[in-house]
Design a protein around this motif. Structure first.
Motif, mmCIF file in Angstrom:
data_model
loop_
_atom_site.group_PDB
_atom_site.id
_atom_site.type_symbol
_atom_site.label_atom_id
_atom_site.label_comp_id
_atom_site.label_asym_id
_atom_site.label_seq_id
_atom_site.Cartn_x
_atom_site.Cartn_y
_atom_site.Cartn_z
ATOM 1 N N GLU A 102 1.984 2.551 3.331
ATOM 2 C CA GLU A 102 3.019 1.693 3.903
ATOM 3 C C GLU A 102 4.376 2.021 3.284
ATOM 4 O O GLU A 102 5.394 2.061 3.963
ATOM 5 C CB GLU A 102 2.684 0.220 3.665
ATOM 6 C CG GLU A 102 1.668 -0.354 4.637
ATOM 7 C CD GLU A 102 2.247 -0.453 6.050
ATOM 8 O OE1 GLU A 102 3.313 -1.046 6.219
ATOM 9 O OE2 GLU A 102 1.608 0.084 6.983
ATOM 10 N N ILE A 160 6.050 4.841 5.042
ATOM 11 C CA ILE A 160 6.605 4.726 6.399
ATOM 12 C C ILE A 160 7.640 3.619 6.563
ATOM 13 O O ILE A 160 8.478 3.679 7.458
ATOM 14 C CB ILE A 160 5.485 4.521 7.454
ATOM 15 C CG1 ILE A 160 4.701 3.228 7.198
ATOM 16 C CG2 ILE A 160 4.567 5.740 7.508
ATOM 17 C CD1 ILE A 160 3.842 2.805 8.379
ATOM 18 N N LEU A 161 7.599 2.602 5.736
ATOM 19 C CA LEU A 161 8.512 1.471 5.946
ATOM 20 C C LEU A 161 9.971 1.918 5.779
ATOM 21 O O LEU A 161 10.304 2.629 4.846
ATOM 22 C CB LEU A 161 8.213 0.351 4.951
ATOM 23 C CG LEU A 161 7.042 -0.575 5.300
ATOM 24 C CD1 LEU A 161 6.663 -1.410 4.087
ATOM 25 C CD2 LEU A 161 7.372 -1.473 6.480
ATOM 26 N N PRO A 162 10.828 1.471 6.672
ATOM 27 C CA PRO A 162 12.243 1.838 6.545
ATOM 28 C C PRO A 162 12.904 1.037 5.409
ATOM 29 O O PRO A 162 12.439 -0.053 5.078
ATOM 30 C CB PRO A 162 12.830 1.449 7.895
ATOM 31 C CG PRO A 162 11.920 0.414 8.437
ATOM 32 C CD PRO A 162 10.561 0.669 7.874
ATOM 33 N N GLN A 199 0.833 -1.213 0.000
ATOM 34 C CA GLN A 199 0.000 0.000 0.000
ATOM 35 C C GLN A 199 0.866 1.260 0.000
ATOM 36 O O GLN A 199 1.949 1.282 0.575
ATOM 37 C CB GLN A 199 -0.887 0.017 1.259
ATOM 38 C CG GLN A 199 -1.885 -1.102 1.332
ATOM 39 C CD GLN A 199 -2.312 -1.343 2.782
ATOM 40 O OE1 GLN A 199 -1.491 -1.396 3.692
ATOM 41 N NE2 GLN A 199 -3.607 -1.472 2.989
#
Lengths: 670, 134, 294
Positions: B116, B119-121, B113
């Motif tokens: 997502e 924000i995901l590292p 998404q």
């Protein structure tokens, strides 16, 4: 061999063990072609009665003066065929074994041609050796008809009673203040549910009252010298600060001692004083002072070391003051060395449990309500600290659920020991049953890998526990145990249903692996007997000489050899006693003559051989500047001969000449 | 429920798992400690100890078609606690690789998404794609 | 005289975990340690390749070590647990398998140098424990963290497999030891070596939420106010996935997740603005303010 060699070669099929790989007929035919060989044959089982007859008849018929048996390892049947030769009138030391099973057919089972060629080579080499074998006669040595038994557990007790009942003197040495060993810790014993109070304490009393038994508790073996039939042993009677002859076992002193030390007999669950008695059933029923904890003894030691000034009044003398028998003296150590002469030694030093520190994923001994199985035995024992109704260490509550964890350190070559500790499956079933008797509304779980119940009445016992619903069995090794609030969390699995299982419980009992006592290595070195990779005492032959060590006159009994239950321990103890009695029934003992000897004309007395000798059998004659072999001590290992730079030292019937000729035959095709 | 058939051709398939993982699957004696400690066991179609048994019997597909290798976290709890020192995590990796080498994607960037992705590292993307894409 | 140590940051220390890098440098500065960032570092691959038939995944970590060597370095310090694990394992692998090292060197021919396995890979925690020493750490504490209950969380990759463990595999204590020096109270976390769910955070968030719940709920039950870690992925999972954890477990309570270096920098007296609390999903500031630490 001065006369012309007349050698017979006997090739054994060993059923299909050898003949299934090696062409035994071809080996025999090739052997017959060898110089000096006058007869060769094969037989399906040479070690059988008719097989031995084949050897005996051939010796007589062909006037053989040397025999080569091509069969299994000499540790199995060398003696068998030497006896057969003796019966046929041939000196037994003219017989040698060519090992074509362990060293040929087994390792080369997929390459029959190579195996057959190797077998022929081994036989040829052995024929060369036998050509130079000499005739020897066994030595006779006198025998002191007394036995030293090290360890006063049930093994030592049984062996002591058996030997003593036969009329011989026994020195029973036990390091702790009482005999009884680990068995005395137990609540009841599987599968009969006898309590040790009913079946062991009477034997302990018999030991203490037996006129032929010298009981030496709180003692350790200091040194052992001598050999089969003639051992000189120094025994240290540890400093107890109590005169055992005066002590009446009244327990007055125990009540006044201000020190609190962990009570070994309750696996540290309770405290004892610095002066203490091992337990109520202790034999002998006397108190001892634990040097490590006693205030006064430690003060006196510091005075002696010049660290503090002496005082007029003792720092603590409460026990001395109440002792009406005047049996206690804290001012002077009563440690002493006692010397005894014995003809045989039985080592019955038992086992310990693996330290829970070695199991960090199970809490590493830091979680109070995770205890080992011997501690739980104490909690189940009517004579234990909780009078048979288990109460958990953290808060004294009766645990409403208990998780038993099998194989804690066992069957785990990566983190613990590779072997199975053999008794845990059984005692956990028993503990679960006793727990349910004590706490009927309690719930017991056992995480196990396999249930091993291979003893008389054992499987029936486990089935009974199952049927009565006393124990919920979950098949899987526990991965992690940790404390959460006042509960203990166990992460396990049941592999039969393929599920991970989490149980929050009140108490966890770990079936920690049985391991050798830490001090065993030192003792084994004093006795010059080997231990295995774990530290268990090594038997001379696992199958056929399980009670003997490689050092003649030293026997083993009980869990000192490997984990075993009480039944096997007692059987082995009686067996070891019988071995000793066999020795004592002879006026003189025969010693193998195949030992080292020195050519005094060559020897320069350099002493290299003496350094190598593991049996202290060599000394240097300073005057003549030569090595001297004590034939009674020598075990014929050959290390001295191998290290001798001049060739003066040699092993009989395995001289340098013989070894070189064997090597030449074996390597002539390379 | 299917019936288990131990066949030579099945047993040969296990050699591939052994080759890629470098592990001796036959040293497993079914103690179950891997399952006991596995953080993902509860999600697995076939728990690790069962997977080891299936492999010993030649049922490679049964395990590789299950979700087991894909919910494995490569946390190495099983590997450090195995009494026989089997690196079970490496076996799970071998099972994933056998599938991934057929050009199979278990995760796909397009399916993640939008929010997502924000924000995901990076470390999450790199590790997930390393583990679950060819 | 300051000690310069070649420093390998890794991808995330330059983005979402910048606060980890910044605070680590602050902590190091107190001991005259300077992180000398490797000039041409590349991604280590994040996870160590476990297959025995493919060396490709080991090239990237080995290339980084080769570049340390080329720059005249003998060791490298790493902050990220995942990078530490991948680099250290690859290093041990090439030390043990010289033939594979030759293959990797051949692949790296453009570097005009060959690697020999000589570089030492160290996690910052090891340097703090073994080189700086606990007594020196204690000396730097200006603002003892009184009243703060801290659970230390290690996760997987600082400890497993055994050959790369920086501490006892099952019961590590290095972070707890440091927490004690800072004046905070250590809360024993029995699940401190459990996995946070790792890379599954990309496609299977629920796994992470449940792991987060297990770890943080246990920490809460043990009395922790905050939890510390040394891994940017653990940090993301345990911090950012708390919202799903809350959706899935109604008794879940939010807990701030800090890098151990943030806690150290705070105790060493650095100002709040330097500690990088802004990016946190669960803001640690209220908990710290409540105890008079901010």
């Amino acid at each position: 061999m001065a006369e012309k060699p007349r050698i017979g070669v006997f090739v054994c099929h060993c059923g299909l063990n050898i003949a299934g790989v090696v062409d035994v007929k071809r080996v025999a035919e090739e052997a017959k072609k060898l110089d000096g060989v006058v007869f060769s044959t094969t037989y399906v089982f040479m070690c059988s009665e008719p097989g031995q007859k084949v050897v005996e008849n051939a010796i007589k018929e062909h006037k053989l003066n040397g025999v080569v048996i091509a069969n299994c390892s000499p540790s199995l049947h060398e003696k068998t065929f030497r006896n057969a030769a003796a019966r046929a009138g041939l000196n037994p030391y003219r017989v040698e074994i060519a090992n074509i099973r362990e060293q040929v057919s087994w390792p080369h089972e997929h390459e029959p041609e190579i195996a057959t060629r190797k077998a022929i080579a081994v036989v040829r080499a052995t024929v060369e050796r036998v050509k130079n074998n000499m005739t020897y006669i066994p030595y006779e040595v006198p025998v002191t008809k007394a036995v030293l038994i090290i360890g006063g557990g049930i093994a030592g007790i049984q062996a002591a009673l058996d030997v003593a009942d036969a009329g011989y003197e026994v020195y029973l040495v036990e390091k702790s203040p009482t005999i009884g060993g680990k068995m005395l810790f137990l609540s009841e014993t599987f599968p009969t549910l006898d309590c040790p109070q009913c079946i062991e304490t009477p034997k302990m009393t018999d030991v203490s009252q037996h006129p032929n038994i010298h009981l030496m508790t709180y003692s350790e073996v200091e040194s052992v010298e001598g050999y089969l039939g003639n051992f000189n042993v120094k025994i240290k009677r540890k400093a107890s600060y109590v005169d055992f002859d005066k002590c009446t076992g009244c327990t007055d002193c125990l009540r006044v001692c201000p020190v609190k030390a962990p009570n070994e007999f309750d696996r540290g669950l309770t405290k004892r004083g610095a002066i203490y008695m091992a337990n109520e059933q202790a034999v002998p029923l006397v108190a001892v002072v634990d040097e490590k904890y006693c205030i006064e003894v430690n003060f006196q030691k510091r005075v002696k070391a010049g660290k503090v000034k002496p005082r007029e009044k003792p720092v603590c003398s409460k026990c001395v003051e109440v002792c009406e028998a005047d049996a206690i003296n804290l001012l002077e150590s009563n440690e002493k060395i006692v010397e005894v002469k014995v003809g045989a030694i039985i080592v019955a030093t038992g086992f310990e449990l693996m330290d829970m520190k070695k199991l960090p994923e199970y809490g590493g001994g830091e979680v109070p309500d995770v205890i080992d199985a011997l501690a739980f035995e104490r909690l189940l024992a009517p004579s234990g600290p909780t009078a048979g109704v288990p109460k958990r260490p953290s808060d004294g509550k009766i645990p409403k659920s208990v998780v038993f964890v099998s194989c804690a350190g066992s069957r785990d070559p990566e983190h613990g020991v590779a072997y199975c500790s053999r008794v845990c499956c059984m005692y956990l079933a028993k503990q679960a049953m006793l727990y349910k008797h004590a706490v009927p509304d309690g719930r017991a779980y056992n995480f196990y890998i396999d249930i091993r119940s291979n003893g008389k009445g054992y499987e029936e016992f486990v089935q009974r526990v199952r049927e009565e619903g006393d124990l919920i069995y979950l098949r899987g090794k526990v991965s992690k145990i940790f404390r959460k609030g006042d509960k203990v969390v166990v992460w396990g699995a049941d592999t039969l249903t393929g599920q991970k299982v989490e149980i929050e419980t009140d108490l966890v009992v770990l079936a920690t692996a049985m391991v050798p006592p830490p001090e065993i290595k030192k003792l084994a070195a004093k006795l010059r007997i080997p231990t295995d990779e774990y530290g268990w005492l090594s038997e001379a032959h696992l199958k056929l000489r399980p009670l003997e060590t490689v050092t003649a006159g030293i026997f083993i009994a009980g869990a000192a050899q490997f984990p075993k239950d009480i039944t096997d321990t007692v059987s082995q103890a009686s067996g070891a006693a019988a071995k000793v009695l066999t020795m004592f029934s002879q006026p003189k003992l025969k010693r193998e003559p195949i030992v080292a000897e020195v050519d005094t004309e060559i020897c320069a007395g350099c002493g290299l051989c003496k350094e190598q000798c593991a049996y202290d059998a060599i000394r240097i004659d300073e005057k003549k500047n030569i090595s001297v072999v004590n034939e009674a001590l020598c075990e014929g290992c050959g290390a001295c001969a191998a290290v001798c730079p001049s060739g003066a030292m040699r092993l009989r019937n395995l001289t340098k000449k013989q070894v070189i000729e064997m090597i030449e035959v074996l390597t002539e095709n390379y | 429920m299917s019936e288990l058939k131990v066949t030579e051709s099945n047993l040969e398939k296990v050699d591939e798992v052994i080759r890629i993982s470098g592990q001796n699957i036959y040293s497993c004696y079914q103690c179950g400690k891997c399952t006991s400690g596995c953080p993902s066991a509860g999600l697995m179609d076939i728990v690790p100890s069962q997977a080891m048994k299936f492999l010993q019997l030649g049922e490679v597909e049964k395990v590789s078609e299950s979700n087991t290798p894909w919910v494995c976290l490569s946390c190495f709890i099983c590997s450090v606690r195995c009494p026989k020192g089997i690196d079970i995590a490496a076996i799970m990796e071998a099972l994933r690789l056998m599938k991934l080498r057929t050009n199979f994607d278990y995760v796909h960037p397009n399916k993640i998404q939008e929010e997502e992705r924000e924000i995901l590292p990076p470390i999450a993307f790199v590790s997930a794609f390393r583990k679950m894409t060819p | 005289m300051s000690t310069k140590i070649p420093y390998y940051p890794g991808c995330t220390l330059k983005s979402t975990a910048k606060n980890f890098e910044d605070t680590a440098k602050l902590v190091a500065s107190k001991f005259d340690i300077e992180f000398e960032e490797l000039a041409k570092w590349i991604c280590c691959g994040a996870v160590y390749g476990l297959s025995s038939d493919n060396v490709m995944h080991k090239v990237a970590p080995v290339r980084n070590m080769l570049r340390v060597k080329k720059a005249g370095g003998e060791r490298m310090v790493v902050l990220c647990s995942m990078c530490y694990n991948t680099l250290k394992r690859a290093n041990l692998y090439v030390r043990k398998n010289k033939d594979k090292l030759d293959v990797i060197n051949a692949i790296m021919y453009l570097e005009n140098a060959t690697y020999d396995g000589s570089v030492k890979v160290q996690h910052f925690l090891e340097i703090l424990r073994d080189e700086v020493g606990y007594s020196n750490i204690k000396k730097e504490v200006k603002k003892p963290l009184k009243g703060l209950n801290v659970a230390a969380y290690y996760g997987c990759l600082l400890l497993r497999p055994k050959e790369v463990a920086i501490d006892n595999v099952e019961s590590p204590t290095v972070m707890e030891d440091i927490v004690k020096l800072l004046g905070a109270k250590v809360v024993n976390l029995p699940v401190k070596t459990e996995c946070c769910g790792s890379y599954q955070t990309v496609s299977q968030k629920d796994i992470i939420a449940d792991r987060t719940y297990l770890i943080l709920n246990t920490a809460r039950e043990m009395g922790a106010d905050v939890l510390i870690t040394s891994c940017p992925l653990c940090h993301f999972n345990l911090d950012r996935r708390q919202d799903i954890a809350k959706e899935r477990h109604h008794d879940f309570e939010f807990m701030p997740i800090l890098y151990f270096t943030q806690l150290m920098a705070l105790a060493f007296g650095f100002e709040e603005e330097k500690l990088g609390f802004e990016p946190h999903f669960v803001d640690p500031r209220p908990a710290l303010k409540e105890r008079g630490l901010l």
